[in-house]
Scaffold this motif. Structure first.
Motif, PDB file in Angstrom:
ATOM      1  N   LEU A   1      -2.032   3.754  11.201  1.00 44.89           N
ATOM      2  CA  LEU A   1      -2.216   3.284   9.794  1.00 44.89           C
ATOM      3  C   LEU A   1      -1.613   1.742   9.827  1.00 44.89           C
ATOM      4  N   ASN A   2      -0.406   1.963  10.586  1.00 48.57           N
ATOM      5  CA  ASN A   2       0.323   0.758  10.672  1.00 48.57           C
ATOM      6  C   ASN A   2      -0.355  -0.374  11.391  1.00 48.57           C
ATOM      7  N   GLU A   3      -0.950   0.101  12.527  1.00 53.60           N
ATOM      8  CA  GLU A   3      -2.056  -0.743  13.374  1.00 53.60           C
ATOM      9  C   GLU A   3      -3.019  -1.275  12.309  1.00 53.60           C
ATOM     10  N   ALA A   4      -3.734  -0.378  11.526  1.00 60.02           N
ATOM     11  CA  ALA A   4      -4.693  -1.093  10.770  1.00 60.02           C
ATOM     12  C   ALA A   4      -4.460  -1.952   9.788  1.00 60.02           C
ATOM     13  N   LEU A   5      -3.116  -1.861   9.170  1.00 60.65           N
ATOM     14  CA  LEU A   5      -2.698  -2.535   8.123  1.00 60.65           C
ATOM     15  C   LEU A   5      -1.827  -3.829   8.621  1.00 60.65           C
ATOM     16  N   GLN A   6      -1.970  -4.079   9.851  1.00 59.89           N
ATOM     17  CA  GLN A   6      -1.054  -5.481  10.317  1.00 59.89           C
ATOM     18  C   GLN A   6      -1.791  -6.735   9.478  1.00 59.89           C
ATOM     19  N   GLY A   7      -0.558  -7.304   9.131  1.00 53.61           N
ATOM     20  CA  GLY A   7      -0.942  -8.322   8.488  1.00 53.61           C
ATOM     21  C   GLY A   7      -1.393  -8.310   6.851  1.00 53.61           C
ATOM     22  N   VAL A   8      -1.391  -7.066   6.463  1.00 55.69           N
ATOM     23  CA  VAL A   8      -1.697  -6.810   4.948  1.00 55.69           C
ATOM     24  C   VAL A   8      -0.527  -6.865   4.119  1.00 55.69           C
ATOM     25  N   THR A   9      -0.226  -7.283   3.159  1.00 53.66           N
ATOM     26  CA  THR A   9       0.860  -7.229   2.255  1.00 53.66           C
ATOM     27  C   THR A   9       0.936  -5.883   1.249  1.00 53.66           C
ATOM     28  N   ASN A  10       2.184  -5.673   1.132  1.00 52.46           N
ATOM     29  CA  ASN A  10       2.414  -4.562   0.200  1.00 52.46           C
ATOM     30  C   ASN A  10       1.498  -4.636  -1.111  1.00 52.46           C
ATOM     31  N   GLY A  11       1.341  -5.651  -1.566  1.00 54.18           N
ATOM     32  CA  GLY A  11       0.821  -6.049  -2.816  1.00 54.18           C
ATOM     33  C   GLY A  11      -0.845  -5.678  -2.691  1.00 54.18           C
ATOM     34  N   GLN A  12      -1.163  -6.176  -1.442  1.00 49.70           N
ATOM     35  CA  GLN A  12      -2.537  -5.926  -1.249  1.00 49.70           C
ATOM     36  C   GLN A  12      -2.968  -4.616  -1.089  1.00 49.70           C
ATOM     37  N   VAL A  13      -2.140  -3.931  -0.375  1.00 47.82           N
ATOM     38  CA  VAL A  13      -2.280  -2.422  -0.255  1.00 47.82           C
ATOM     39  C   VAL A  13      -2.345  -1.775  -1.474  1.00 47.82           C
ATOM     40  N   GLU A  14      -1.635  -2.072  -2.454  1.00 44.61           N
ATOM     41  CA  GLU A  14      -1.333  -1.391  -3.742  1.00 44.61           C
ATOM     42  C   GLU A  14      -2.893  -1.616  -4.509  1.00 44.61           C
ATOM     43  N   ILE A  15      -3.188  -2.866  -4.376  1.00 43.92           N
ATOM     44  CA  ILE A  15      -4.312  -2.964  -5.160  1.00 43.92           C
ATOM     45  C   ILE A  15      -5.582  -2.361  -4.728  1.00 43.92           C
ATOM     46  N   ALA A  16      -5.784  -2.418  -3.215  1.00 43.58           N
ATOM     47  CA  ALA A  16      -6.799  -1.744  -2.499  1.00 43.58           C
ATOM     48  C   ALA A  16      -6.717  -0.354  -2.960  1.00 43.58           C
ATOM     49  N   LYS A  17      -5.362   0.285  -2.883  1.00 42.11           N
ATOM     50  CA  LYS A  17      -5.488   1.756  -3.207  1.00 42.11           C
ATOM     51  C   LYS A  17      -6.014   2.061  -4.641  1.00 42.11           C
ATOM     52  N   GLU A  18      -5.467   1.359  -5.644  1.00 48.09           N
ATOM     53  CA  GLU A  18      -5.987   1.249  -6.907  1.00 48.09           C
ATOM     54  C   GLU A  18      -7.515   1.429  -7.158  1.00 48.09           C
ATOM     55  N   VAL A  19      -7.987   0.333  -6.568  1.00 47.91           N
ATOM     56  CA  VAL A  19      -9.522   0.323  -6.484  1.00 47.91           C
ATOM     57  C   VAL A  19     -10.212   1.542  -5.828  1.00 47.91           C
ATOM     58  N   LEU A  20      -9.709   1.923  -4.707  1.00 45.17           N
ATOM     59  CA  LEU A  20     -10.489   3.202  -4.213  1.00 45.17           C
ATOM     60  C   LEU A  20     -10.280   4.214  -4.672  1.00 45.17           C
ATOM     61  N   GLN A  21      -8.965   4.343  -5.424  1.00 44.33           N
ATOM     62  CA  GLN A  21      -8.607   5.605  -6.450  1.00 44.33           C
ATOM     63  C   GLN A  21      -9.768   5.511  -7.580  1.00 44.33           C
ATOM     64  N   MET A  22      -9.741   4.387  -8.161  1.00 42.77           N
ATOM     65  CA  MET A  22     -10.814   4.284  -9.618  1.00 42.77           C
ATOM     66  C   MET A  22     -12.283   4.630  -8.827  1.00 42.77           C
ATOM     67  N   VAL A  23     -12.670   4.219  -7.715  1.00 43.85           N
ATOM     68  CA  VAL A  23     -14.041   4.489  -7.233  1.00 43.85           C
ATOM     69  C   VAL A  23     -14.254   5.924  -7.024  1.00 43.85           C
ATOM     70  N   TYR A  24     -13.419   6.639  -6.512  1.00 39.04           N
ATOM     71  CA  TYR A  24     -13.146   7.915  -6.121  1.00 39.04           C
ATOM     72  C   TYR A  24     -13.330   8.716  -7.524  1.00 39.04           C
ATOM     73  N   ASP A  25     -12.212   8.258  -8.531  1.00 37.80           N
ATOM     74  CA  ASP A  25     -12.314   8.932  -9.645  1.00 37.80           C
ATOM     75  C   ASP A  25     -13.606   8.659 -10.494  1.00 37.80           C
ATOM     76  N   ASN A  26     -14.486   7.576 -10.694  1.00 40.88           N
ATOM     77  CA  ASN A  26     -15.668   7.466 -10.974  1.00 40.88           C
ATOM     78  C   ASN A  26     -16.797   8.208 -10.387  1.00 40.88           C
ATOM     79  N   LEU A  27     -16.585   8.717  -9.641  1.00 39.71           N
ATOM     80  CA  LEU A  27     -17.788   9.457  -8.637  1.00 39.71           C
ATOM     81  C   LEU A  27     -17.732  10.923  -8.273  1.00 39.71           C
ATOM     82  N   LYS A  28     -16.307  11.385  -8.177  1.00 33.96           N
ATOM     83  CA  LYS A  28     -16.002  12.647  -7.578  1.00 33.96           C
ATOM     84  C   LYS A  28     -16.727  13.645  -8.477  1.00 33.96           C
TER      85      LYS A  28
END
Lengths: 146, 146
Positions: free
Chosen positions: B119-146
DNA sequence: GGCATATAGTTGTTTATGCAACTAAACAAA
DNA sequence: TTTGTTTAGTTGCATAAACAACTATATGCC
């Protein structure tokens, strides 16, 4: 990422792609309800052919991020459904050019509408700004690893 | 999302989950290079058992977002690998409790290290802030559809 | 031109996925 | 207690994924 430790929850979701699984599953369901008898994997191939008809199988591999055997079999099944045909390339005898049939072309509008609606469903309550950032992150991940 | 139109590029990537495919494929490769002979799908089941040993199959379905037949077969293969056992539940005779063997338990540390590094390899060059937002979006998508 | 290397696509194999259908156990209502 | 409904897990079936190995074609180098 300066600090190389993730909370376990993040680890799992990023790796397993639960969100895209949920979208894919919903799209498959929406296709079925709308009487569209293709799988989402088949759609992902048609999607690229609708944009650029006559791609080689290798080009489809690159576009859909799958390996050659997987594309061979997907194209096999799309041929069975009479949505595409394989045409031997005149310039390179190793290559098949995958072209849409009239039925294949006809599917575009309806499928893209369903896909669009499904993504809207998925992104309910998400702002444009959040989507943009999520896209960037996912693109960076993909670029880091492809 | 006030405006219900996406650019086609966004549509495709969100639906097909190319980023998580890339992570999963890299993790599988890293497992193999490290001599860990499990698939990422098997890992995803073990992951939950390492956190809570003795889950029922239905609980594993919920945790991993798969359906019952898929879990049945994944557990079948994990049993073959002697990483888990099925124990009949005393309180409900329909239920199997899936418990880790000593070998199954032993795998945790090494696997989680590999997963973390991937996962570190994958997220090279991504900031903590960006990860947090991406996580939120993906969680919302999942919650919308599960 | 001949040979080594790379490339396009196919076949084999194993693992996985999810829908449909089923059986047995549990629960709820009459 | 009986009956109807729900739930846990399994089996069948078709589609899919990816690694390994292979064949045929194309390319590059001597």
């Amino acid at each position: 990422m300066p600090n190389n430790q993730f909370k376990k929850g993040e680890l799992y979701s990023f790796i397993t792609g639960k969100a895209s699984t949920a979208i894919g599953r919903r799209l498959q369901k929406n296709f079925k309800q709308a009487g569209v008898e293709i799988t989402i994997e088949q759609w992902s191939v048609l999607y690229h052919l609708w944009k650029v008809d006559g791609m080689s199988q290798q080009q489809l591999c690159d576009a859909t991020f799958r390996d050659k055997p997987s594309i061979t079999r997907l194209v096999d099944n799309l041929e069975k459904l009479k949505l595409v045909k394989r045409n031997a390339s005149k310039e390179d005898r190793r290559k098949n050019l995958i072209v849409l049939t009239p039925e294949g072309k006809e599917l575009e509008e309806h499928c893209m509408e369903i896909a669009n609606n499904t993504l809207n469903e998925a992104l309910q309550g998400v702002t444009n700004g959040q989507v943009e950032i999520a896209k960037e992150v996912l693109q960076m991940v993909y670029d880091n690893l492809k």
